[in-house]
Design a protein around this motif. Structure first.
Motif, PDB file in Angstrom:
ATOM      1  N   THR A   1      28.756  69.031  69.052  1.00 57.87           N
ATOM      2  CA  THR A   1      29.358  67.688  68.714  1.00 57.87           C
ATOM      3  C   THR A   1      28.698  66.809  67.784  1.00 57.87           C
ATOM      4  O   THR A   1      27.307  66.538  68.483  1.00 57.87           O
ATOM      5  N   TYR A   2      28.890  66.337  66.859  1.00 61.21           N
ATOM      6  CA  TYR A   2      28.410  65.324  65.968  1.00 61.21           C
ATOM      7  C   TYR A   2      28.906  63.827  66.099  1.00 61.21           C
ATOM      8  O   TYR A   2      30.092  63.762  66.280  1.00 61.21           O
ATOM      9  N   THR A   3      28.100  63.063  66.163  1.00 57.65           N
ATOM     10  CA  THR A   3      28.731  61.703  66.271  1.00 57.65           C
ATOM     11  C   THR A   3      28.407  60.824  64.941  1.00 57.65           C
ATOM     12  O   THR A   3      27.225  60.836  64.416  1.00 57.65           O
ATOM     13  N   PHE A   4      29.788  60.528  64.167  1.00 57.18           N
ATOM     14  CA  PHE A   4      29.650  59.968  62.742  1.00 57.18           C
ATOM     15  C   PHE A   4      29.544  58.388  63.013  1.00 57.18           C
ATOM     16  O   PHE A   4      30.287  57.859  64.120  1.00 57.18           O
ATOM     17  N   SER A   5      28.669  57.655  62.212  1.00 58.43           N
ATOM     18  CA  SER A   5      28.680  56.140  62.503  1.00 58.43           C
ATOM     19  C   SER A   5      28.786  55.569  61.196  1.00 58.43           C
ATOM     20  O   SER A   5      28.058  56.045  60.019  1.00 58.43           O
ATOM     21  N   LEU A   6      29.194  54.472  60.771  1.00 65.20           N
ATOM     22  CA  LEU A   6      29.546  53.975  59.526  1.00 65.20           C
ATOM     23  C   LEU A   6      29.217  52.186  60.106  1.00 65.20           C
ATOM     24  O   LEU A   6      29.757  51.762  60.965  1.00 65.20           O
ATOM     25  N   ARG A   7      28.336  51.680  59.310  1.00 62.09           N
ATOM     26  CA  ARG A   7      28.315  50.142  59.320  1.00 62.09           C
ATOM     27  C   ARG A   7      28.401  49.465  58.058  1.00 62.09           C
ATOM     28  O   ARG A   7      28.059  49.706  56.967  1.00 62.09           O
ATOM     29  N   ALA A   8      29.680  48.440  58.112  1.00 59.26           N
ATOM     30  CA  ALA A   8      29.879  47.749  56.824  1.00 59.26           C
ATOM     31  C   ALA A   8      29.460  46.351  56.992  1.00 59.26           C
ATOM     32  O   ALA A   8      29.332  45.916  58.208  1.00 59.26           O
TER      33      ALA A   8
ATOM     34  N   LEU B   1      44.109  62.893  58.833  1.00 57.99           N
ATOM     35  CA  LEU B   1      43.953  63.394  60.316  1.00 57.99           C
ATOM     36  C   LEU B   1      44.006  62.238  61.348  1.00 57.99           C
ATOM     37  O   LEU B   1      44.610  62.410  62.295  1.00 57.99           O
ATOM     38  N   GLU B   2      43.285  61.241  61.120  1.00 60.79           N
ATOM     39  CA  GLU B   2      43.154  60.181  62.152  1.00 60.79           C
ATOM     40  C   GLU B   2      42.570  58.910  61.287  1.00 60.79           C
ATOM     41  O   GLU B   2      41.814  58.995  60.220  1.00 60.79           O
ATOM     42  N   SER B   3      42.879  57.738  62.037  1.00 61.49           N
ATOM     43  CA  SER B   3      42.628  56.309  61.294  1.00 61.49           C
ATOM     44  C   SER B   3      41.564  55.635  61.941  1.00 61.49           C
ATOM     45  O   SER B   3      41.959  55.792  63.491  1.00 61.49           O
ATOM     46  N   TYR B   4      40.522  55.096  61.519  1.00 68.20           N
ATOM     47  CA  TYR B   4      39.712  54.457  62.374  1.00 68.20           C
ATOM     48  C   TYR B   4      39.485  53.024  61.786  1.00 68.20           C
ATOM     49  O   TYR B   4      39.043  52.854  60.432  1.00 68.20           O
ATOM     50  N   SER B   5      39.545  51.784  62.531  1.00 65.94           N
ATOM     51  CA  SER B   5      38.976  50.229  62.163  1.00 65.94           C
ATOM     52  C   SER B   5      37.702  50.000  62.656  1.00 65.94           C
ATOM     53  O   SER B   5      37.352  50.462  63.435  1.00 65.94           O
ATOM     54  N   ALA B   6      37.162  49.351  61.860  1.00 58.52           N
ATOM     55  CA  ALA B   6      35.720  48.668  62.058  1.00 58.52           C
ATOM     56  C   ALA B   6      35.554  47.832  63.631  1.00 58.52           C
ATOM     57  O   ALA B   6      37.004  46.914  63.578  1.00 58.52           O
ATOM     58  N   ASP B   7      34.758  47.762  64.302  1.00 57.95           N
ATOM     59  CA  ASP B   7      34.780  46.576  65.321  1.00 57.95           C
ATOM     60  C   ASP B   7      34.358  45.456  64.929  1.00 57.95           C
ATOM     61  O   ASP B   7      34.051  45.314  63.691  1.00 57.95           O
ATOM     62  N   GLU B   8      34.199  44.464  65.760  1.00 58.41           N
ATOM     63  CA  GLU B   8      33.531  43.026  65.448  1.00 58.41           C
ATOM     64  C   GLU B   8      32.238  43.143  64.653  1.00 58.41           C
ATOM     65  O   GLU B   8      31.918  42.089  64.161  1.00 58.41           O
ATOM     66  N   GLU B   9      31.427  44.192  65.088  1.00 59.29           N
ATOM     67  CA  GLU B   9      30.097  44.527  64.478  1.00 59.29           C
ATOM     68  C   GLU B   9      30.217  44.996  63.153  1.00 59.29           C
ATOM     69  O   GLU B   9      29.275  45.352  62.501  1.00 59.29           O
ATOM     70  N   GLY B  10      31.348  45.499  62.501  1.00 57.27           N
ATOM     71  CA  GLY B  10      31.505  46.399  61.320  1.00 57.27           C
ATOM     72  C   GLY B  10      31.042  47.566  61.562  1.00 57.27           C
ATOM     73  O   GLY B  10      30.914  48.261  60.513  1.00 57.27           O
ATOM     74  N   VAL B  11      31.352  48.049  62.591  1.00 55.30           N
ATOM     75  CA  VAL B  11      30.977  49.340  62.736  1.00 55.30           C
ATOM     76  C   VAL B  11      32.043  50.366  63.088  1.00 55.30           C
ATOM     77  O   VAL B  11      33.007  50.103  64.011  1.00 55.30           O
ATOM     78  N   ILE B  12      31.942  51.795  62.647  1.00 58.51           N
ATOM     79  CA  ILE B  12      33.013  52.668  62.965  1.00 58.51           C
ATOM     80  C   ILE B  12      32.415  53.809  63.363  1.00 58.51           C
ATOM     81  O   ILE B  12      31.295  54.254  62.942  1.00 58.51           O
ATOM     82  N   THR B  13      32.825  54.400  64.712  1.00 59.43           N
ATOM     83  CA  THR B  13      32.046  55.526  64.947  1.00 59.43           C
ATOM     84  C   THR B  13      33.179  56.509  65.835  1.00 59.43           C
ATOM     85  O   THR B  13      34.144  55.905  66.221  1.00 59.43           O
ATOM     86  N   PHE B  14      32.767  57.904  65.558  1.00 63.20           N
ATOM     87  CA  PHE B  14      33.697  58.804  66.501  1.00 63.20           C
ATOM     88  C   PHE B  14      32.690  60.236  66.457  1.00 63.20           C
ATOM     89  O   PHE B  14      31.833  60.400  65.549  1.00 63.20           O
ATOM     90  N   THR B  15      33.307  60.884  67.353  1.00 58.28           N
ATOM     91  CA  THR B  15      32.774  62.276  67.394  1.00 58.28           C
ATOM     92  C   THR B  15      33.610  63.394  66.768  1.00 58.28           C
ATOM     93  O   THR B  15      34.695  63.248  66.655  1.00 58.28           O
ATOM     94  N   THR B  16      32.828  64.488  66.367  1.00 54.71           N
ATOM     95  CA  THR B  16      33.722  65.557  65.652  1.00 54.71           C
ATOM     96  C   THR B  16      32.679  66.950  66.010  1.00 54.71           C
ATOM     97  O   THR B  16      31.546  66.782  66.264  1.00 54.71           O
ATOM     98  N   THR B  17      33.423  68.054  65.745  1.00 53.59           N
ATOM     99  CA  THR B  17      32.794  69.145  65.950  1.00 53.59           C
ATOM    100  C   THR B  17      32.584  69.811  64.491  1.00 53.59           C
ATOM    101  O   THR B  17      31.903  70.913  64.567  1.00 53.59           O
ATOM    102  N   ASP B  18      32.662  68.942  63.395  1.00 59.12           N
ATOM    103  CA  ASP B  18      32.711  69.580  62.156  1.00 59.12           C
ATOM    104  C   ASP B  18      31.566  69.020  61.703  1.00 59.12           C
ATOM    105  O   ASP B  18      31.184  67.810  61.627  1.00 59.12           O
ATOM    106  N   LYS B  19      30.546  69.721  61.134  1.00 59.70           N
ATOM    107  CA  LYS B  19      29.277  69.142  60.577  1.00 59.70           C
ATOM    108  C   LYS B  19      29.800  68.661  59.235  1.00 59.70           C
ATOM    109  O   LYS B  19      28.794  67.582  59.074  1.00 59.70           O
ATOM    110  N   TYR B  20      30.884  68.924  58.360  1.00 59.02           N
ATOM    111  CA  TYR B  20      31.120  68.266  57.271  1.00 59.02           C
ATOM    112  C   TYR B  20      32.365  67.759  57.170  1.00 59.02           C
ATOM    113  O   TYR B  20      33.248  68.642  57.687  1.00 59.02           O
ATOM    114  N   ILE B  21      32.480  66.569  56.776  1.00 62.94           N
ATOM    115  CA  ILE B  21      33.886  65.996  56.981  1.00 62.94           C
ATOM    116  C   ILE B  21      34.246  65.360  55.578  1.00 62.94           C
ATOM    117  O   ILE B  21      33.218  65.014  54.804  1.00 62.94           O
TER     118      ILE B  21
END
Length: 439
Positions: free
Chosen positions: A37-44, A71-91
């Motif tokens: 399991t990989y945890t992806f994170s993005l900070r805007a 596949l799926e949509s994610y919105s940024a939280d109030e800190e500008g962060v998007i995070t999710f887990t995946t079993t795919d090393k490359y996305i």
């Protein structure tokens, strides 16, 4: 042919939305599922006038499969962060952010990442001027008069901060018009460089420069005595057009152009910050230019060198060999939505951008991917089906093919652009630029 490609791609974007069925458990050709399991994170973030970053929330991430299907949509939280887990090393994923500059209208900034590393923290720096929080910024604008050694003919000036114009007041003074400085309240003003260069009575290349970091409200204009003297460095008899600068104290200084086959240039190599300076040059070589009833296209090559040694930086040359790129029919961009620039050997990454003109707004869609693959615009952008209509078209296409001296592994390229920074990857960087502008 290019018009047919654009029409075919636009048609794909205009078809009815494919019904999404959520995240897939199956492995596509482009994804690797290892059970880990990989945890992806993005900070805007959004930087204000004094370069202080705050969270940016006007952004959405669309997770996609290897064919750019949603596949799926994610919105940024109030800190500008998007995070999710995946079993795919490359996305594959696409960011859709709102953008706005100056007094202009809101537009869309769309960025797609092809086979990105899901464990690499990703950053997105937005441009949205009217949303900037400048409450703790102090900004001043004044003319600045630089007094310097006698320069008979001023040919170039530069500052590390913005200014509107310049004028030669005398052979010993040059005015920088409406210099704008910003700082966070109670913090230091930025270290700002000012440079003037030209020729003396003997037509010898000379220059002067210096720094200011003590700015206050002025009744008339600021003034600076420039005592740093540039050293004239002889160049090879034949060389390409160059742009040179220095990098230090988190900024770019002393930017100047060097004409093709110029006999010499100036280097400021004795100032207070010289021990931490990196010397940067960009060499540019025009390969071809084509015009037709459809529009104009051009191919240029560039090479960027960043070095602690100015001689290494100045000995810079962009590739001159003609590459196998179709600048007439643009056959590398197929009407099925694929692209293939693999004929350009040893250039692992392609950055492909499409500029859209809409009835009410504009958008730019940029993809970071390998030199061959599937264009993200070949699939419907889930949730944004209405952004392209019958009145919209692709007005400009840009393709950049990249080769870093530091690596030939695509993984290193995509991870670098997930979190851009000046590092060894950019210290030796060659590129080909294909630019297509429709009439």
């Amino acid at each position: 042919m290019y018009i047919q490609i654009i029409r075919a791609l636009s048609t794909l974007c205009l078809v009815s939305i494919l019904q999404a069925c959520g995240a897939s458990d199956s492995d596509g050709d482009g994804s690797i599922s290892s059970g880990i399991t990989y945890t992806f994170s993005l900070r805007a973030s959004l930087a204000n006038q004094c370069s202080v970053e705050t969270p940016f929330t006007q952004i959405e991430l669309l997770l996609q499969d290897e064919n750019w299907q949603w596949l799926e949509s994610y919105s940024a939280d109030e800190e500008g962060v998007i995070t999710f887990t995946t079993t795919d090393k490359y996305i594959n994923f696409t960011l859709v952010g709102k953008s706005q500059e100056g007094d202009g209208e809101e537009s869309l900034d769309i960025v797609s990442y092809y086979q990105a590393n899901s464990a690499t923290p990703t950053v997105y720096r937005a441009t949205y001027d009217s949303l900037q929080d400048n409450a703790r910024c102090e900004c001043l604008s004044h003319d600045l008069l630089v007094r310097h050694r006698t320069i008979t003919d001023v040919t170039a000036v530069d500052s590390s901060q913005e200014f509107d114009y310049w004028e030669s007041v005398s052979t010993q003074s040059t005015r920088f018009g409406n210099v704008t400085l910003c700082r966070e309240v109670d913090q230091d003003w930025p270290i700002t460089s000012f440079m003037v260069q030209g020729t003396n009575d003997g037509n010898k290349l000379i220059g002067a420069a210096d720094f200011m970091n003590d700015f206050s409200e002025a009744s008339d204009e600021w003034s600076l005595s420039a005592v740093e003297v540039g050293e004239e460095i002889n160049l090879d008899e034949t060389h390409q057009t160059l742009t040179q600068s220095q990098l230090f104290v988190d900024d770019e200084h002393f930017t100047a152009g060097i004409a093709e086959n110029a006999s010499s240039t100036l280097v400021f190599n004795s100032h207070l910050y010289v021990n931490e300076s990196l010397y940067k040059t960009i060499a540019t070589y025009p390969i071809s230019e084509t015009s037709s009833v459809f529009g104009k296209s051009s191919i240029t090559s560039q090479r960027q060198v960043i070095s602690s040694d100015y001689s290494t930086a100045l000995a810079n040359s962009a590739p001159e060999e003609k590459v196998n790129i179709d600048s007439v029919n643009f056959s590398e961009l197929s009407d099925e939505g694929n692209y293939d620039y693999s004929e350009i050997k040893n250039y692992p990454m392609a950055i492909i951008s499409f500029s859209y003109e809409f009835t009410a707004t504009k958008a730019k869609w940029t993809m970071f991917g390998p030199n061959t693959g599937i264009l993200p615009i070949s699939a419907v952008l889930y949730g944004y089906e209405g952004i392209i209509d019958n009145d919209s078209y692709i007005s400009q296409t840009e393709v950049i093919l990249l080769k870093s001296d530091d690596s030939d592994d695509y993984d290193d390229y995509i991870m670098h652009y997930q979190d851009p920074s000046i590092d060894d990857f950019e210290k030796g960087l060659s590129s080909y630029h294909l630019n297509i502008v429709l009439q």
